[in-house]
Design a protein around this motif. Structure first.
Motif, short mmCIF file in Angstrom:
data_model
loop_
_atom_site.label_atom_id
_atom_site.label_comp_id
_atom_site.label_asym_id
_atom_site.label_seq_id
_atom_site.Cartn_x
_atom_site.Cartn_y
_atom_site.Cartn_z
N ALA A 766 26.13 34.24 64.41
CA ALA A 766 27.18 35.17 63.95
C ALA A 766 28.73 34.70 64.24
CB ALA A 766 27.11 36.55 64.76
N VAL A 767 28.57 33.98 65.40
CA VAL A 767 29.98 33.20 65.89
C VAL A 767 30.17 32.01 64.74
CG1 VAL A 767 28.88 31.99 67.61
CG2 VAL A 767 31.54 32.49 67.56
N LEU A 768 29.12 31.37 64.66
CA LEU A 768 29.39 29.97 63.54
C LEU A 768 30.00 30.55 62.25
CD1 LEU A 768 26.39 27.81 64.50
CD2 LEU A 768 28.83 27.51 65.19
N ASN A 769 29.44 31.50 61.92
CA ASN A 769 29.78 32.24 60.43
C ASN A 769 31.01 32.57 60.55
OD1 ASN A 769 27.67 31.85 58.44
ND2 ASN A 769 26.40 33.35 59.63
N HIS A 770 31.45 33.35 61.71
CA HIS A 770 32.72 33.54 61.96
C HIS A 770 33.68 32.46 61.92
CE1 HIS A 770 36.22 35.97 63.62
NE2 HIS A 770 35.98 35.02 64.71
N ILE A 771 33.73 31.45 62.69
CA ILE A 771 34.51 30.23 62.84
C ILE A 771 34.61 29.67 61.35
CG2 ILE A 771 34.53 27.93 63.48
CD1 ILE A 771 33.51 29.17 66.15
N LEU A 772 33.26 29.56 60.66
CA LEU A 772 33.24 29.01 59.22
C LEU A 772 34.34 29.78 58.48
CD1 LEU A 772 31.86 26.98 57.32
CD2 LEU A 772 30.27 28.78 56.76
N GLU A 773 34.28 31.28 58.39
CA GLU A 773 35.23 31.94 57.80
C GLU A 773 36.71 31.90 58.00
OE1 GLU A 773 34.82 36.64 56.84
OE2 GLU A 773 32.99 35.71 56.85
N ILE A 774 36.89 31.77 59.47
CA ILE A 774 38.46 31.38 59.78
C ILE A 774 38.74 30.16 59.10
CG2 ILE A 774 39.87 31.03 61.63
CD1 ILE A 774 37.92 32.54 63.46
N SER A 775 37.87 29.10 59.04
CA SER A 775 38.20 27.84 58.64
C SER A 775 38.96 27.45 57.31
CB SER A 775 36.85 26.77 58.86
OG SER A 775 36.05 26.97 57.79
N GLN A 776 38.63 28.63 56.58
CA GLN A 776 39.20 28.75 55.17
C GLN A 776 40.53 29.43 55.20
OE1 GLN A 776 35.88 30.03 52.78
NE2 GLN A 776 35.52 27.99 52.31
N THR A 777 40.77 30.07 56.32
CA THR A 777 42.21 30.56 56.21
C THR A 777 43.43 29.85 56.78
OG1 THR A 777 41.96 31.27 58.54
CG2 THR A 777 40.86 32.79 56.94
N LYS A 778 44.54 30.39 56.73
CA LYS A 778 45.72 29.61 57.58
C LYS A 778 45.69 29.18 58.60
CE LYS A 778 49.29 31.11 54.35
NZ LYS A 778 49.06 32.63 54.10
N GLU A 779 44.87 29.86 59.42
CA GLU A 779 44.56 29.44 60.87
C GLU A 779 44.24 28.14 61.12
OE1 GLU A 779 42.12 31.72 64.38
OE2 GLU A 779 42.84 33.14 62.70
N PHE A 780 43.33 27.79 60.32
CA PHE A 780 42.76 26.31 60.29
C PHE A 780 43.92 25.17 59.94
CE2 PHE A 780 38.52 25.19 61.82
CZ PHE A 780 38.18 26.07 62.47
N GLN A 781 45.01 25.53 59.34
CA GLN A 781 45.85 24.62 58.63
C GLN A 781 45.23 23.60 57.97
OE1 GLN A 781 49.20 23.78 61.48
NE2 GLN A 781 48.03 25.42 62.83
N ALA A 782 44.17 23.81 57.14
CA ALA A 782 43.56 22.98 56.27
C ALA A 782 42.75 21.85 56.91
CB ALA A 782 44.64 22.11 55.31
N VAL A 783 42.32 21.97 58.27
CA VAL A 783 41.52 21.14 59.02
C VAL A 783 40.24 21.53 58.57
CG1 VAL A 783 40.49 20.75 61.14
CG2 VAL A 783 42.69 20.77 61.20
#
Ligand code: ADP
Ligand code: ZN
Ligand code: ZN
Length: 792
Positions: A766-783
């Protein structure tokens, strides 16, 4: 009618089925596993999707759109494959659509892309079928060649125009060619009719069926046209298999009688076919113990019982030697899948499988997804190979997929290796896997080769390192004098591995990557092995302009040069990435060596696997240390496996084999156990170390990789992710990092990684999927983030 569709938009928010309505005109053709064209998003852009369920309930509160078209007449994905995606999604952190696309032949995708690009130009009915709501079609813009190209794509199969001699009687009839005006007869007979006569004889004697283009080349299209008109031949189109050439000239072989160990292994494996709960079988057999023969005879029985088989081999072992072995036994029932095939060839093999024409699928990693029905057995040869794990998205391991499919079909699953992965061997110890060992060579006259470790420190000269030590040179000379062959491995390509200035210490590195450039003399360039950057060879130090620059580290190119100096008579073949870029060159080199057109085969680890040449009696490893100090907990395991594999190339028939391992670390346990060919000893020692250091198989691992061109940003984002992991995971989980990756920069991107080691973490997925989802948002700044479950 409403259906569920997975759309071709790989994001977290769209990683679930969307409901669409099917208009009446498409209701008959929509099926589970076909692709559809659907409007998506605010602009209702038409995109591709896959139907995963029919007759679903419409979702309340959402606008339900109509599908625009059904793209396939027959499903391109099976129900089992759709099930597999659901299962794999728990361990592979990429989106369902990526998994689905991995299972489809790439031709379907490129066809879709091409058609899409062509829509604006098209006016054909085909495209109307594909894009009924597409942009305004303008037929006039498309020329006939383009249209033909598109039609070929739509047909998917390669079509060939053939001729068939119809009427033997009319061909034999003496005067049929004289349908020319009488006055011209004598004239015509001397030219045109003479050709017709020749063509007639060709049809009567040589071939009464063939490709029309060949016939026309031999004679002329006027002659074939004439023959058609008089009813002597018929012309028709036939869809042909592009991979038919695999099967040409392979003679069938008779199975040898299995020795008692092989027979026991066969019985044990067959006992697992039809098992309700899959228990994989680990087949541990020394090199040359006849594992392949066991596979062949097990499959023979499975086929007799009406079931089918999948065999996975590492890409590089898919040599003609291996595939011919299977074709020789099972003929046209075999389908072959590997990356060397063109998209069309792959499609044809896929088609054979989906239409029940192939019963034995043999292929590299992705062949595990082959839509074969009624599977009785899945075999993974060289199961320890890291190439069974895909190293880009979706990062699946073929072994995991195999386990799921075996369960689905109640099929036997066999993992074969001379040097099993520690994970598999440990499972065999615990009884999770069934276990069977072959510890003798199948050929009773073939002895296990003797191995000698050569301490390179004893052979240093004033000129620096020596590529071929005196004892190995002597052995090479003796081997060649006896008319036998040698295999030499140096796991490093190019000429020299790096350039260093002796005045200022500068090492010439890639501008895009944090890695030294390799000197390649054949192209006269300094190359980066990561990003393919190339530049000329420097004459002076790029930093201080000193001329005192020196090249260090021997690669295969340099070793070849040295061999030519030391053994001028010897014929040397080199096999590495640089000599095998062209399609088929790998096979050509091996064929030459097999036909004794060379004495020495020198190569990188490419040569370690699967080769079975009876005349090879000497194997030399020029530098056994190349992988031993890599910062990877598997470096000893990989070194041991590679050395054992390559040693197994010696003395496979009746002549005794000898192996030389040159090393600067003669006391290293991986080299020691490899020299004794003692897998079990290595296994025990390595397990002790893994336990101490909390690594697999005692712990599970997941790696998170972050990359971006700004090193500060990537570090910051990695630390944020670490915080999230800390918050959700139990205190028992071990989190390493973030640290820069081993090669901290490639392609101008900086890489950071976090490694998670754990035994039981119910919230991990669950936490990995959560991070994966955030990774596509502005929060990750295209990292860019990739999550790698059990990284290799
Ligand atoms: P492995 O896959 O374990 O390395 P192979 O299956 O390639 O071993 O077998 C090694 C050699 O022994 C091959 O040349 C093969 O034809 C031969 N061989 C295998 N089994 C038998 C047998 N039962 N009788 C005679 N020769 C055999
Ligand atoms: Zn310098
Ligand atoms: Zn580079």
């Amino acid at each position: 009618m409403w259906i569920h569709v997975i759309v071709d938009v790989p994001t977290g928010q769209t990683d679930h089925p969307f409901t669409y309505r099917v208009p009446a005109q498409w209701q008959a053709s929509v099926k589970v596993g076909v692709r559809v064209h659907v409007p998506f998003g605010i602009g209702n852009r038409l995109i591709q999707g896959v139907v995963v369920a029919l007759d679903v309930e419409p979702t309340e509160g959402f606008e339900i759109k109509d599908i625009a078209a059904v793209l396939d007449e027959e499903p391109v994905l099976t129900v089992e494959q759709l099930w597999l995606v659901e299962q794999l999604r728990h361990q592979v952190f990429s989106f369902k659509i990526q998994l689905l696309k991995t299972m489809m032949p790439s031709l379907l995708q490129s066809q879709y892309d091409k058609l899409y690009q062509a829509t604006e130009k098209l006016g054909s009915d085909d495209c109307q079928r594909f894009f009924p709501n597409g942009p305004e079609r303008q037929a006039s813009k498309m020329n006939p060649e383009e249209l033909a190209e598109i039609q070929k794509l739509v047909a998917k199969k390669q079509v060939e125009v053939k001729y068939l001699a119809l009427d033997q009687a009319s061909l034999k009839y003496e005067n049929w060619y004289r349908s020319v005006p009488r006055v011209l007869e004598s004239l015509v007979i001397s030219k045109q009719a003479k050709r017709r006569l020749e063509a007639r004889d060709y049809l009567l004697q040589k071939s009464d069926e063939g490709r029309l283009v060949d016939f026309n080349k031999e004679f002329s299209s006027a002659i074939s046209k004439y023959f058609r008109e008089v009813g002597a031949i018929e012309v028709y189109s036939k869809s042909i298999s592009r991979s038919a050439s695999f099967f040409e000239g392979v003679e069938s072989t008779q199975p040898p009688v299995l020795n008692p160990q092989q027979a026991a292994a066969k019985r044990l494996i067959l006992g697992h076919v039809g098992e309700k709960k899959t228990q994989p079988v680990l087949l541990e057999g020394i090199t040359g113990s006849g594992k392949t023969e066991v596979y062949l005879q097990v499959i023979e029985q499975v086929l007799k019982d009406g079931k089918n088989a999948i065999v996975l081999v590492p890409e590089i072992s898919l040599t003609p030697q291996m595939t011919k072995g299977f074709i020789a036994r099972f003929g046209h029932q075999v389908a072959i899948l590997h990356s060397g095939l063109s998209a069309g060839e792959k499609y044809d093999e896929w088609w054979k499988i989906t239409h029940g024409q192939a019963r034995v699928v043999i292929g590299a990693r992705s062949a595990i997804f082959a839509p074969l029905q009624n599977i009785g057995i899945i075999i993974i040869d060289e199961e320890h190979e890291s190439s069974y794990k895909q190293d880009n998205n979706p990062r699946y391991h073929a072994r995991e997929v195999a386990q799921l499919r075996a369960q689905y079909h109640q099929a036997a699953l066999v993992l074969g290796s001379a040097t099993p992965s520690l994970e598999s061997r440990a499972r065999a110890s615990k009884g999770v896997y069934d276990f069977v060992v072959l510890n003798q060579r199948a050929n009773p006259l073939a002895l296990i080769p003797s191995v000698e470790v050569i301490d390179l420190r004893d052979h240093r000269t004033t000129k620096g390192e020596q590529t071929i030590s005196p004892p190995l040179l002597e052995a090479l000379q003796e081997t060649l004098e006896r008319g036998e062959q040698a295999v030499l491995m140096l796991n490093r390509r190019g000429y020299s591995s790096f350039m260093m200035c002796r005045v200022c210490g500068e090492v010439d590195t890639c501008p895009n990557c944090d890695i030294s450039l390799t000197l390649h003399l054949s192209t006269r360039t300094m190359n980066c092995h990561y990003c393919d950057f190339r530049k000329g060879i420097p004459q002076t130090c790029p930093n201080c302009q000193s001329q005192d620059i020196h090249y260090y580290g021997t690669g295969t190119e340099k070793a070849q040069k040295e061999l030519e100096l030391l053994l001028p008579e010897a014929r040397v073949l080199r096999m590495d990435v640089d000599t095998t870029r062209k399609k088929g060159s790998h096979e050509k080199i091996l064929a030459k060596f097999g036909q004794a057109e060379a004495d020495i085969l020198l190569g990188t680890q490419m040569i370690a696997k699967g080769l079975d040449f009876p005349n090879v009696t000497l194997v030399g490893v020029l530098n056994a240390d190349t992988g031993i100090h890599l910062p990877d907990f598997r470096s000893s395991e990989r070194t041991f496996q590679l050395l054992t594999q390559v040693a197994g190339r010696a003395g496979r028939a009746t002549k005794p084999g000898k192996v030389y391992l040159q090393t600067y670390n003669p006391d290293h346990y991986a080299i020691q156990y490899a020299s004794k060919q003692d897998y079990e000893g290595f296994y025990r020692e390595e397990m002790r170390i893994r336990k101490m250091a909390a690594y697999p198989p005692y712990f599970y691992t997941v790696a998170l990789h972050f990359s971006h061109k700004d090193p500060k940003l990537v570090e910051k984002i990695a630390y944020q992710a670490l915080g999230t992991l800390r918050q959700f995971l139990s205190p028992n989980a071990i989190l390493l990092g973030p640290t820069p990756s081993t090669i901290s920069r490639t392609h101008n991107l900086y890489h950071y990684q976090i490694m998670i080691k754990y035994r039981q973490e119910p919230r991990l997925e669950a936490v990995l999927n959560h991070i994966l989802e955030i990774s596509q948002t502005k929060e990750f700044q295209a990292v860019r983030l990739t999550i790698d479950h059990e990284p290799q």
